[in-house]
Design a protein around this motif. Structure first.
Motif, mmCIF file in Angstrom:
data_model
loop_
_atom_site.group_PDB
_atom_site.id
_atom_site.type_symbol
_atom_site.label_atom_id
_atom_site.label_comp_id
_atom_site.label_asym_id
_atom_site.label_seq_id
_atom_site.Cartn_x
_atom_site.Cartn_y
_atom_site.Cartn_z
ATOM 1 N N LEU A 444 0.894 -1.227 -0.094
ATOM 2 C CA LEU A 444 0.083 0.063 0.107
ATOM 3 C C LEU A 444 1.076 1.304 0.068
ATOM 4 C CD1 LEU A 444 -3.185 0.693 1.705
ATOM 5 C CD2 LEU A 444 -1.298 2.062 2.470
ATOM 6 N N PHE A 445 1.856 1.253 0.720
ATOM 7 C CA PHE A 445 2.855 2.274 0.876
ATOM 8 C C PHE A 445 3.583 2.825 -0.494
ATOM 9 C CE2 PHE A 445 6.925 4.453 2.063
ATOM 10 C CZ PHE A 445 6.427 5.374 3.167
ATOM 11 N N ARG A 446 3.438 1.635 -1.115
ATOM 12 C CA ARG A 446 4.237 2.134 -2.771
ATOM 13 C C ARG A 446 2.972 2.174 -3.782
ATOM 14 N NH1 ARG A 446 7.080 -2.663 -4.388
ATOM 15 N NH2 ARG A 446 5.624 -3.983 -3.371
ATOM 16 N N GLY A 447 1.675 2.239 -3.542
ATOM 17 C CA GLY A 447 0.637 2.213 -4.296
ATOM 18 C C GLY A 447 0.316 1.174 -5.072
ATOM 19 N N CYS A 460 -2.474 0.263 -7.803
ATOM 20 C CA CYS A 460 -3.762 0.543 -7.490
ATOM 21 C C CYS A 460 -3.911 1.955 -6.985
ATOM 22 C CB CYS A 460 -4.121 -0.535 -6.370
ATOM 23 S SG CYS A 460 -5.646 -0.178 -5.593
ATOM 24 N N TYR A 462 -5.398 3.976 -4.669
ATOM 25 C CA TYR A 462 -6.152 4.145 -3.179
ATOM 26 C C TYR A 462 -6.815 5.343 -2.818
ATOM 27 C CZ TYR A 462 -3.566 -0.121 -1.746
ATOM 28 O OH TYR A 462 -3.282 -1.378 -2.027
ATOM 29 N N LEU A 464 -8.062 8.496 -0.332
ATOM 30 C CA LEU A 464 -6.980 9.199 0.495
ATOM 31 C C LEU A 464 -6.949 8.828 2.176
ATOM 32 C CD1 LEU A 464 -5.608 11.747 -0.231
ATOM 33 C CD2 LEU A 464 -7.091 13.065 0.958
ATOM 34 N N ASP A 465 -8.251 8.332 2.352
ATOM 35 C CA ASP A 465 -8.416 7.756 3.677
ATOM 36 C C ASP A 465 -7.774 6.511 4.165
ATOM 37 O OD1 ASP A 465 -10.086 7.226 1.928
ATOM 38 O OD2 ASP A 465 -12.112 7.484 3.402
ATOM 39 N N LEU A 467 -5.069 5.467 2.088
ATOM 40 C CA LEU A 467 -3.744 5.754 2.175
ATOM 41 C C LEU A 467 -3.381 6.127 3.728
ATOM 42 C CD1 LEU A 467 -2.970 7.681 -1.047
ATOM 43 C CD2 LEU A 467 -2.173 5.198 -0.406
ATOM 44 N N PHE A 468 -4.129 7.144 4.159
ATOM 45 C CA PHE A 468 -3.651 7.727 5.549
ATOM 46 C C PHE A 468 -3.720 6.736 6.754
ATOM 47 C CE2 PHE A 468 -5.098 9.801 9.408
ATOM 48 C CZ PHE A 468 -3.939 10.894 9.382
ATOM 49 N N ILE A 469 -4.778 5.812 6.771
ATOM 50 C CA ILE A 469 -4.729 4.871 7.832
ATOM 51 C C ILE A 469 -3.730 3.806 7.452
ATOM 52 C CG2 ILE A 469 -6.342 3.154 8.727
ATOM 53 C CD1 ILE A 469 -8.715 5.242 8.091
ATOM 54 N N THR A 471 -0.788 4.070 5.986
ATOM 55 C CA THR A 471 0.523 4.629 6.551
ATOM 56 C C THR A 471 0.654 4.802 7.972
ATOM 57 O OG1 THR A 471 0.526 6.012 4.509
ATOM 58 C CG2 THR A 471 2.147 6.400 6.076
ATOM 59 N N ILE B 124 -13.123 10.148 9.708
ATOM 60 C CA ILE B 124 -12.213 9.021 10.060
ATOM 61 C C ILE B 124 -10.649 9.553 10.244
ATOM 62 C CG2 ILE B 124 -10.790 6.968 8.552
ATOM 63 C CD1 ILE B 124 -13.565 6.717 7.293
ATOM 64 N N PHE B 125 -10.092 10.504 9.424
ATOM 65 C CA PHE B 125 -8.921 11.190 9.882
ATOM 66 C C PHE B 125 -8.853 11.611 11.265
ATOM 67 C CE2 PHE B 125 -9.268 12.733 5.035
ATOM 68 C CZ PHE B 125 -8.360 11.480 4.595
ATOM 69 N N PHE B 128 -9.126 8.542 13.781
ATOM 70 C CA PHE B 128 -7.711 7.576 14.008
ATOM 71 C C PHE B 128 -6.547 8.528 14.407
ATOM 72 C CE2 PHE B 128 -10.278 4.525 11.683
ATOM 73 C CZ PHE B 128 -9.302 3.286 11.735
ATOM 74 N N PRO B 171 -3.525 12.391 -4.936
ATOM 75 C CA PRO B 171 -2.165 12.398 -4.598
ATOM 76 C C PRO B 171 -1.510 10.808 -4.799
ATOM 77 C CG PRO B 171 -3.588 12.514 -2.434
ATOM 78 C CD PRO B 171 -4.442 12.573 -3.827
ATOM 79 N N SER B 173 0.371 7.673 -4.310
ATOM 80 C CA SER B 173 0.714 6.631 -3.131
ATOM 81 C C SER B 173 1.754 7.078 -2.338
ATOM 82 C CB SER B 173 0.289 5.507 -3.460
ATOM 83 O OG SER B 173 -0.838 5.176 -3.753
ATOM 84 N N LEU B 174 3.153 6.934 -3.290
ATOM 85 C CA LEU B 174 4.366 6.906 -2.548
ATOM 86 C C LEU B 174 4.588 8.292 -2.086
ATOM 87 C CD1 LEU B 174 6.852 5.372 -2.017
ATOM 88 C CD2 LEU B 174 7.651 5.958 -4.107
ATOM 89 N N LEU B 176 2.750 10.749 -0.938
ATOM 90 C CA LEU B 176 1.624 11.095 0.301
ATOM 91 C C LEU B 176 2.220 10.072 1.352
ATOM 92 C CD1 LEU B 176 -0.587 12.519 1.471
ATOM 93 C CD2 LEU B 176 -1.825 10.757 0.739
ATOM 94 N N ASN B 177 2.375 8.923 1.079
ATOM 95 C CA ASN B 177 2.977 7.872 2.284
ATOM 96 C C ASN B 177 4.172 8.392 2.908
ATOM 97 O OD1 ASN B 177 0.544 6.168 2.324
ATOM 98 N ND2 ASN B 177 1.332 5.143 0.645
ATOM 99 N N LEU B 180 3.755 11.120 4.905
ATOM 100 C CA LEU B 180 2.971 10.786 6.182
ATOM 101 C C LEU B 180 3.910 10.161 7.321
ATOM 102 C CD1 LEU B 180 -0.627 10.147 4.970
ATOM 103 C CD2 LEU B 180 -0.056 12.004 6.438
#
Lengths: 602, 294
Positions: A444-447, A460, A462, A464-465, A467-469, A471, B124-125, B128, B171, B173-174, B176-177, B180
């Motif tokens: 998931l971290f790498r998408g 894939c 994902y 925004l939420d 990705l956030f959870i 990470t 959710i944000f 959590f 955004p 994935s990589l 943004l992750n 974060l």
């Protein structure tokens, strides 16, 4: 063309008579089995041979004549020639021996269809001399008639009859591909014509013959007595077994928890195994074939040895109050193990080996395990008054055999180290969860994500939420991983020690169960019974006589004996390769190296 | 007969394969290079247009700088978490309003997100982050501070490198992750759980929501977009300058080189471009060559 005649050693000094035996089809060789002496009535001989043929299934025939002239018996040449017309055959061997001379002489007569009489095909006399001394002379003789060399192969009839020729292994190339099959046929002929050897000199029949038992039949009183005694014994055991299997098949035992428990306890597995053995041993049908017989004999001998060892153990255990001593050391030992574990946990809750662990998680895990140990210790102390009794009655199981005592020991080790097993399972589950979570969150971290249908990693997008959870969880798991991994590592090492001890016990039980003691004993005491092949020794190679060879039996190698006759049993070897085991340990899957074949299929 | 030797027969050559001709297979005649074309479809860049586009890169760099500045303020106790939270809330509401206004301008019918979904995501944000903030607070307790800084720097760099500047609205994935992760690492060094919560909310605002708003702005109001970019850049330099003057100078230099120097280089190097096209087929290897590797 060389004619090979397999000649029994016991007939070397037999009186003159008829040679009874078999022509091996497809090969130029004849097996002489016995000599029937003069005087006889040809009709009786024919009837006797027919009777033997029916009993043994071997195509017996009169091969020719044997003459060992004593003093005063001269001029039998024409008589012997006449005999060939009474017993018509394609070929007629006329073997004779003279007192004082080493070798035999042999004349081979072939049935001439035109003349309706035997013609001498080759004169063995001086034949060798001709071939070796003068090539020209041989050439001349060859022009006159087709010659045939004769080789006498002497064999010991008793050994050949009793021995079992084992198939040649594929790894060993045999120079002649057809030679073993001929030898095998010869061995089979001798082994099957056992009824022929029952006629001894104490019989009142009209015929007299010479073979290995002609001086009197070989038998053992003890064996006969045992044979007689085994019948009621087998009946008794069968009856007991039927009661036992009836109890085992009762419905209450097939309920889930009991069945699961019995498949895990090695005592129950061993009990099943022995029951199977006894059922096989006490079956009324006799063993068919050599392998079946050897299997049964191995089972019986290993059972007897097992029981004898068990009795030794019992005599030691119940002599000087050893049971009480054992019981008194067992509880302190368990206490000691718990104390050591306690210290280990305290060490882990600090800063073990200078590693920086997450303090909060460390404390939580450490307290959890400490509480578990506390529970365990109180359980052991609750049990301690009964331990002596359990040991006393458990020790009695050794009268069923040493394997039972060992299995019981293994089960007791498993039960007494149950807390270690629990620790291991908790640690492994936690670690496994982390590893799997991290691996999927890393994707998931790498998408990326794992595509189950195509068995590959796809990209894939994902939300925004998500990705956030993801990470957030990834970060938490990553920073907590070292703590969990350390706990997992320590408890896995403890578990491996226990598994190692249990593995050694299981290996020894398996060894006693499956080691072919009877076959090895046979190999040591009667090496000829298990033959790998034969070797030939030149007895007499004088010019003027035929080549005489002595056939000796090559015994099977000890390693091959063990390999061939090792009875199939549940294997307690690790079912995985070492690499797979290490991988499983790394990923955090539970390992059961002691699991049996039967439970693996569940 | 080689491919270059003069044709013997007087039959005119045709560029067909279905007729038998007295020429070798790879023969071409004089007209071959007549169809040669150079630099087809090339875009001639204008310097200021490029600078405008590059503004996005510059403002993202400044965003990272602003985030670091905020964290420095929080760590030194100069900024209270309540203050940051309330500011963030106001900014978020303001941004949401602008976003809605920009979206309603263009009647894009493709799956419009409802207000309810937005509210759900926000809940959710917040829940959590708030729930995990005590855990996050103690997460890196035993890890050394230098390690945390190094990891954060690496992750922020990864964020900047992998940021999808052309299409930042969902955004990447990589990027943004990574951002974060860095913010979680930095936030765990702060003195309290509320600090962590405020920092993470701020990170969400800066790294996840701000690029979406900016993309909308770039699409619908290009002039305002330029102004906003310049403001952010100035804000970043100024903010950093209030705590680390050296850092502010470095950031200004970096921004200058990215937004002014690099476009100049691009425009200058454009004239050396030489791309040829012709009637030939370029050889492309589609075969799976991995079997030759073994």
């Amino acid at each position: 063309m060389v004619l090979k005649i397999f000649f029994p050693q016991c007939c070397n000094r037999a009186d003159s008579g008829l040679l009874v035996g078999q022509w091996i089809p497809g090969h130029g060789s004849a097996v002489v089995l016995a000599v029937i002496h003069y005087p006889f009535i040809p009709g009786q001989v024919k009837r006797y041979i027919q009777q033997m043929q029916d009993q043994s299934g071997v195509e017996l025939s009169v091969l020719g004549s044997w003459s060992l002239p004593k003093e005063g018996q001269e001029g039998m040449e024409s008589f012997l020639r006449d005999l060939s017309t009474i017993f018509p055959q394609d070929r007629w061997l006329q073997i004779s021996r003279q007192i004082g001379k080493m070798g035999f002489t042999c004349e081979v007569l072939t049935w001439d269809q035109n003349l309706k009489a035997f013609q001498p095909e080759a004169k063995k006399k001086k034949d060798n001399e001709d071939t070796e001394s003068d090539v020209d002379a041989e050439h001349e003789e060859k022009e006159e008639e087709v010659e045939e060399k004769v080789i006498f192969i002497h064999y010991e009839q008793r050994k050949v009859m009793l021995s079992q020729l084992h198939p040649v292994e594929n790894g060993v190339p045999s120079p002649k591909t057809d030679a073993p099959s001929e030898l095998r046929q010869m061995f089979q002929t001798v082994a099957h014509s056992q009824p022929l050897f029952f006629l001894d000199k104490y019989d009142d029949g009209p015929l007299r013959s010479t073979h290995w038992q002609s001086e009197g039949r070989e038998a053992s009183i003890i064996v006969e007595l045992l044979k007689q005694a085994s019948v009621p014994l087998c009946l008794l055991i069968t009856w007991l077994l039927s009661i036992w299997t009836w109890i085992c098949n009762m419905r209450i035992f097939s309920l889930y928890p009991l069945r699961f428990l019995s498949s895990k306890l090695s005592t129950c597995v061993q009990l099943n195994y022995r029951t199977e053995h006894m059922t096989t041993l006490s079956s009324p049908t006799p063993a068919i074939g050599h392998t079946e017989f050897m299997r049964k004999a191995n089972m019986l001998v290993s059972f007897l040895v097992d029981v004898a060892l068990g009795m030794l153990l019992i005599s030691w255990l119940y002599r000087d109050n050893h049971i009480t001593m054992l019981a008194n050391t067992l509880v302190p030992a368990a206490d000691h193990v718990a104390k050591e574990l306690n210290e280990l946990l305290q060490w882990l809750m600090g800063a073990p080996a200078g590693l920086k662990m997450n303090r909060a998680l460390d404390q939580v895990l450490g307290r959890f395990f400490l509480y578990h140990i506390h529970l365990w210790i109180s359980y052991i102390h609750l049990m301690s008054p009964f331990i002596e009794g359990i040991l006393w009655y458990g020790g009695l199981s050794a009268c069923f055999g040493l394997t039972f005592a060992l299995s019981l020991l293994s089960d007791m080790v498993a039960l007494l180290t149950f807390h270690i097993y629990c620790f291991y399972v908790y640690g492994a589950r936690l670690y496994c969860l982390k590893i799997y979570g991290l691996s999927s969150l890393w994707r998931l971290f790498r998408g990326k994500k794992w595509n189950v249908l195509r068995q590959r990693v796809d990209s894939c997008s994902y939300d925004l939420d998500q990705l956030f959870i993801g990470t957030l969880l990834f970060t938490i798991l990553l920073f907590l991983l070292p703590t969990t991994a350390l706990y997992y590592l320590v408890f896995t090492l403890l578990r491996l020690v226990v598994v190692f001890v249990q593995g050694i016990i299981h290996l020894s039980v398996d060894f006693i169960n499956s080691f072919p003691l009877f076959a090895v004993g046979l190999r040591i005491c009667r090496p000829y019974r298990l033959a790998e092949g034969v070797k030939f020794r030149v007895l007499c190679d004088e010019p003027g006589t035929a080549l005489h060879l002595l056939m000796e039996i090559n015994p099977l190698k000890c390693g091959t004996v063990v390999q061939t006759y090792r009875s199939p049993t549940y294997s307690c070897y690790p079912k995985d390769s070492w690499a797979a085991l290490v991988k499983k340990l790394f990923v955090g899957e539970l390992i059961y190296p002691w699991r049996h074949k039967s439970t693996k299929t569940d | 007969m080689g491919p270059d030797s003069a044709p013997g027969p007087a039959v005119p050559w045709q560029k067909v394969l279905w007729e038998r001709q007295p020429y070798p297979d790879n023969y071409v005649d004089q007209r071959f290079l007549e169809e040669l074309r150079r630099n087809e479809g090339i875009r001639q860049y204008q310097y200021w247009a490029v600078v405008k586009e590059v503004g996005f890169v510059g403002q993202q760099l400044s965003c990272v700088a602003i985030f670091i500045t905020l964290w420095l303020y929080m760590e030194q106790g100069l900024l209270s978490p309540e203050m940051l939270l309330s500011t963030s809330l106001v900014c978020a509401l303001l941004g949401y309003g602008v976003h809605q206004a920009l979206t309603s301008q263009v009647e894009s019918a493709c799956e419009p997100r409802t207000r309810l979904a937005d509210l759900q995501s926000a809940t959710i944000f917040l829940s959590f982050t708030f729930g995990f903030s005590p855990v996050l607070k103690t997460l890196t307790e035993s890890v050394s501070t230098d390690t945390v800084y190094a990891m954060s720097a690496l992750m922020l760099l990864a964020h900047l490198v992998s940021f999808p500047y052309a299409q930042p609205s969902p955004p990447g994935s990589l990027s943004l992750n990574a951002a974060l992760f860095a913010s979680v690492c930095l936030a765990s060094r702060l003195p309290g759980a509320l600090h962590t919560f405020a920092m993470l909310s701020c990170a969400l605002l800066v790294f996840a929501l701000w690029p979406c708003l900016l993309q909308k702005l770039r699409e619908n109001a290009p002039n305002q977009f330029t102004v906003v970019c310049v403001c952010v850049c100035l804000g970043g330099v100024g903010g950093l300058g209030s705590l680390l003057p050296g850092g502010a100078v470095l950031l200004a230099l970096a921004l200058g080189s990215v937004t002014l120097l690099c476009p100049l280089l691009l425009v200058r190097l454009q004239r050396h471009k030489d791309n040829i096209h012709g009637p030939w087929d370029e050889a492309e290897i589609h075969e799976d060559l991995s079997r030759f590797l073994h």
